[in-house]
Enzyme design. Structure first.
Site, PDB file in Angstrom:
ATOM      1  N   GLU A  47       0.764  -1.591   0.479  1.00 22.90           N
ATOM      2  CA  GLU A  47       0.035  -0.099  -0.096  1.00 22.90           C
ATOM      3  C   GLU A  47       1.185   1.224  -0.056  1.00 22.90           C
ATOM      4  OE1 GLU A  47      -3.376   0.619  -0.118  1.00 22.90           O
ATOM      5  OE2 GLU A  47      -3.761   2.841   0.918  1.00 22.90           O
ATOM      6  N   ASP A  66       1.533  -1.153   6.785  1.00 24.02           N
ATOM      7  CA  ASP A  66       2.011  -0.344   7.610  1.00 24.02           C
ATOM      8  C   ASP A  66       1.310  -1.461   8.643  1.00 24.02           C
ATOM      9  OD1 ASP A  66       3.891   0.899   6.173  1.00 24.02           O
ATOM     10  OD2 ASP A  66       2.581   3.149   6.377  1.00 24.02           O
ATOM     11  N   ASP A 105       0.109  -0.286  11.609  1.00 26.86           N
ATOM     12  CA  ASP A 105      -1.011   0.556  12.131  1.00 26.86           C
ATOM     13  C   ASP A 105      -2.344   0.805  11.266  1.00 26.86           C
ATOM     14  OD1 ASP A 105      -1.009   1.810   9.427  1.00 26.86           O
ATOM     15  OD2 ASP A 105      -0.426   3.624   9.775  1.00 26.86           O
ATOM     16  N   ASP A 138      -3.724   1.811  10.023  1.00 24.90           N
ATOM     17  CA  ASP A 138      -4.771   2.533   7.821  1.00 24.90           C
ATOM     18  C   ASP A 138      -4.082   0.760   8.005  1.00 24.90           C
ATOM     19  OD1 ASP A 138      -5.476   4.137   8.195  1.00 24.90           O
ATOM     20  OD2 ASP A 138      -4.036   5.530   7.575  1.00 24.90           O
TER      21      ASP A 138
END
Ligand code: 1YM
Length: 646
Positions: A434, A507, A509, A511
């Protein structure tokens, strides 16, 4: 010594040798008997013992089964049945109960009664559990005496002996899995056992299973699993835990018998686009279906079409397909047969040919009756099927357009794909990344011979809330489909897969987690064989970089970070520089290669579908549009996950 005595002694010795060789074989090749020595095999031990108690309940002699996980992951299973026979076995010369726990039985159940099972890992028997246990203690209550015997790794010093008086009847087995065999862990997962025991309680209406986790005296958990309604309640349970709204009316229940065989079916529609059909043969989940499932699917399609014709709801020549009548369906099909034949590589498919017409005839007759007697339900089901048919036709158009488009773009591989040069999927892998900056680093850092990079952009579709026609038009998902080469849904062809490993790199996190979940949902709904075949992986980038001078360590968890800080700062407590990576984009190509992409040093997590039903449940809850079950799920699971950001 007489000849007869001699012959008897010899026969006895031969039996003993066979017993020892049998159990030794189990310890040498445990995988052959219980599938694996990982968590699956470990939990299988419990099922084997519980199955004997369930057989006793099905024979009509037992009403309650208690399953306890005791301190130290010791399992105790007890029932209030007749108790395993304790008399001396005519040919083995020891108690029948001892024989059950020391002699390997090929397939079918020994001692008559119950259901036989051919093939598969099921019904391998109590002796296998005994052979793989550090110790096992057997207690039989026969209404007069208490009989007791202790085994270690399947062997015993003392025979079954009477240790006291009792007025109750039943069997109690206590065992500890042998850590020499189950080297990874001998610790049980409460939820795995709970799910399986609950499933058994649904499949065998009226049996009470009381399951307790007593490992931690400050956190004792007990569940009583008792369902008068059997598989009807199974369907209700599936709908309520997933937050799916039933379409209308109650759960439809059909049953039939033929000779010694029985079939039971429970079904209900819900407001989702997915179907969940769980089939069982002699209480064993047939993950790959088989003749019972085929019979059910055939007749469901036939009956709904006939209903439409009979009431002039379908035009001449118009026909609903199986996938139309199954949209939003939850169904349980459970057959019980005297002889089950399991086929396929994982023995997950029922093979008995006579079962298909038996199930078909039962459903044809009884479902039609039901629909005629319940016109409101019938109409709702029929209308839902017609809506699915329309959507299918829209999808077909979308698919044709997509095909034409890709034929026109002849080269057809997506623009954001940096392909690898190798073609053999034994070696190739694709990183789905991404974000452009991480995509850029990955492209520079990769080994271009074997590693392809696909950077994603655009809006990700939540496929849980959309039908297949929307997928064909989605700018983010279509490049994934074209790059992998397999197509999706009905057109899916694993033979066309272009990369052996499909690695999702996002990632660590909120998102990133969102992207991962959306992609996994997509693979689960539209390319499921990639998951069962073990092609899907998740990259595991580090969370921290720790450096002191030229020494560098990457840490993948808080604990690791703290350990490395201690290690690097050493005795003179030198300062260690701690950098927290907020995203993959912060790593330069070399770092990304070293930590996340180099097959020699990276960690990638294989996505596995241990339990398809559980996977479906989690996906429906997390990606569906009901908030309450999602909140419940997160609250229930929050204790297991630290940085939960779904
Ligand atoms: C905690 C586990 O094993 N219960 C159990 C097992 C048996 C019987 C009753 C039983 C079966 C039969 C007759 C029969 C078994 N017996 C045998 C064998 N609970 C647990 N409860 N009488 C009692 O099948 O005819 C095998 S299992 F072979 F000895 F009869």
């Amino acid at each position: 010594m007489s000849e007869v005595q001699n012959a008897l002694i010899q026969a006895y010795d031969e039996n003993q040798i066979q017993v020892l060789e049998g159990l030794e074989a189990v310890r040498k090749r445990p995988g052959m008997y219980i599938g694996s020595t990982g968590p699956k095999g470990l939990h299988h031990l419990v099922y084997e013992i519980v199955d004997n108690a369930i057989d006793e309940a099905l024979a009509g002699f037992c009403t309650q089964i208690d399953v306890d996980i005791l301190k130290g992951d010791v399992i105790r299973v007890s029932d209030n049945g007749r108790g395993i026979p304790t008399g001396i076995h005519p040919t083995e010369g020891v108690s029948a109960a001892t024989v059950v726990y020391t002699v390997l039985h090929a397939g079918g159940k020994f001692g008559g009664g119950g259901y036989k099972v051919a093939g598969g890992l099921h019904g391998v028997g109590a002796s296998v559990v005994n052979a793989l246990s550090e110790y096992l203690e057997l207690t039989v209550y026969d209404g007069t005496n208490i009989h007791f015997q202790r085994f270690e790794k399947g062997q015993y010093d003392e025979e079954l002996k009477i240790t006291g008086k009792t007025d109750k009847t039943g069997t109690m087995v206590t065992f500890k899995a042998d850590a020499e065999i189950f080297a990874d862990s001998t610790s049980y997962d409460y939820d795995i056992l709970l799910n399986r025991l609950r499933e058994q309680a649904f499949l065998n209406a009226g049996i009470k299973i009381v399951f307790s986790d007593l490992r931690d005296e400050n956190a004792v958990v007990t569940e009583t699993l008792y369902y008068e309604g059997g598989i009807r309640q199974f369907v209700e349970h599936i709908h309520s835990t997933r937050g799916l709204e039933p379409l209308s009316g109650e759960v439809i229940y059909i049953s039939g018998t033929q000779g010694d065989s029985t079939v039971e079916i429970a079904l209900q529609y819900n407001d989702s686009f997915n179907d969940l059909l769980l089939s069982f043969a002699n209480n064993i989940h047939t993950t790959d279906g088989g003749t019972h499932e085929t019979g059910f699917k055939n007749s469901l399609t036939k009956v709904i079409n006939e209903y439409g014709k009979k009431f002039n709801l379908l035009k001449d020549g118009d026909k609903l397909l199986g996938e139309d009548v199954r949209e939003g369906l939850t169904a349980i099909v459970s057959v019980k047969l005297t002889d089950c034949e399991f086929e396929g590589q994982t023995k997950g498919r029922l093979g008995n040919p006579e079962v298909r017409p038996f199930v078909e005839n039962t459903v044809n007759e009884k479902l039609m009756c039901y629909l005629e007697e319940n016109p409101a339900v019938a109409r709702a089901v029929f209308d839902k099927s017609v809506a699915a048919q329309r959507a299918r036709e829209a999808a077909k158009k979308a698919r044709e357009t997509a095909r034409r488009k890709s034929a026109m773009e002849s080269a057809s591989l997506p623009g954001k794909l940096a392909d690898c040069s190798e073609r053999d999927i034994k070696y190739t892998e694709i990183y789905i990344v991404e974000g452009d900056s991480a995509g850029g680093s990955a492209k520079q850092g990769r080994d271009r011979r074997y590693q392809a990079i696909l950077a994603l952009w655009g809006k990700m579709l939540n496929v849980e809330k959309a039908r297949i026609d929307k997928v064909y038009g989605n700018e983010k998902l279509m490049p994934v489909v074209t790059a992998l080469g397999t197509s999706i849904g009905e057109d899916f062809d694993i033979g066309k897969l272009r990369y052996g490993k499909v690695i999702i790199m996002a990632d660590a996190d909120v998102d990133g987690s969102h992207i991962r979940t959306l992609l996994l949902t997509f693979f689960y709904r539209y390319m499921r064989p990639l998951i069962s075949n073990g092609n899907i992986y998740i990259a595991h980038p580090p969370l921290f970089k720790l450096s002191r001078g030229k020494q560098i360590r990457y840490a993948y968890s808080d604990g690791e970070r703290d350990r490395y800080i201690a290690e690097l700062s050493g005795e003179n407590s030198a300062k260690v520089d701690v950098q927290r990576y907020k995203g993959l984009g912060e790593m330069d190509p070399e770092q990304l290669w070293e930590t996340t992409m180099d097959p020699e040093t990276r960690t990638i997590i294989k996505v596995e579908m241990e339990d398809a039903v559980k996977a479906d449940e989690i996906i429906t809850i997390l990606m569906g549009d009901k908030v309450a079950p999602r909140r419940d799920f997160i609250e229930r699971n929050a204790k297991y996950v630290k940085n939960l950001d779904i």
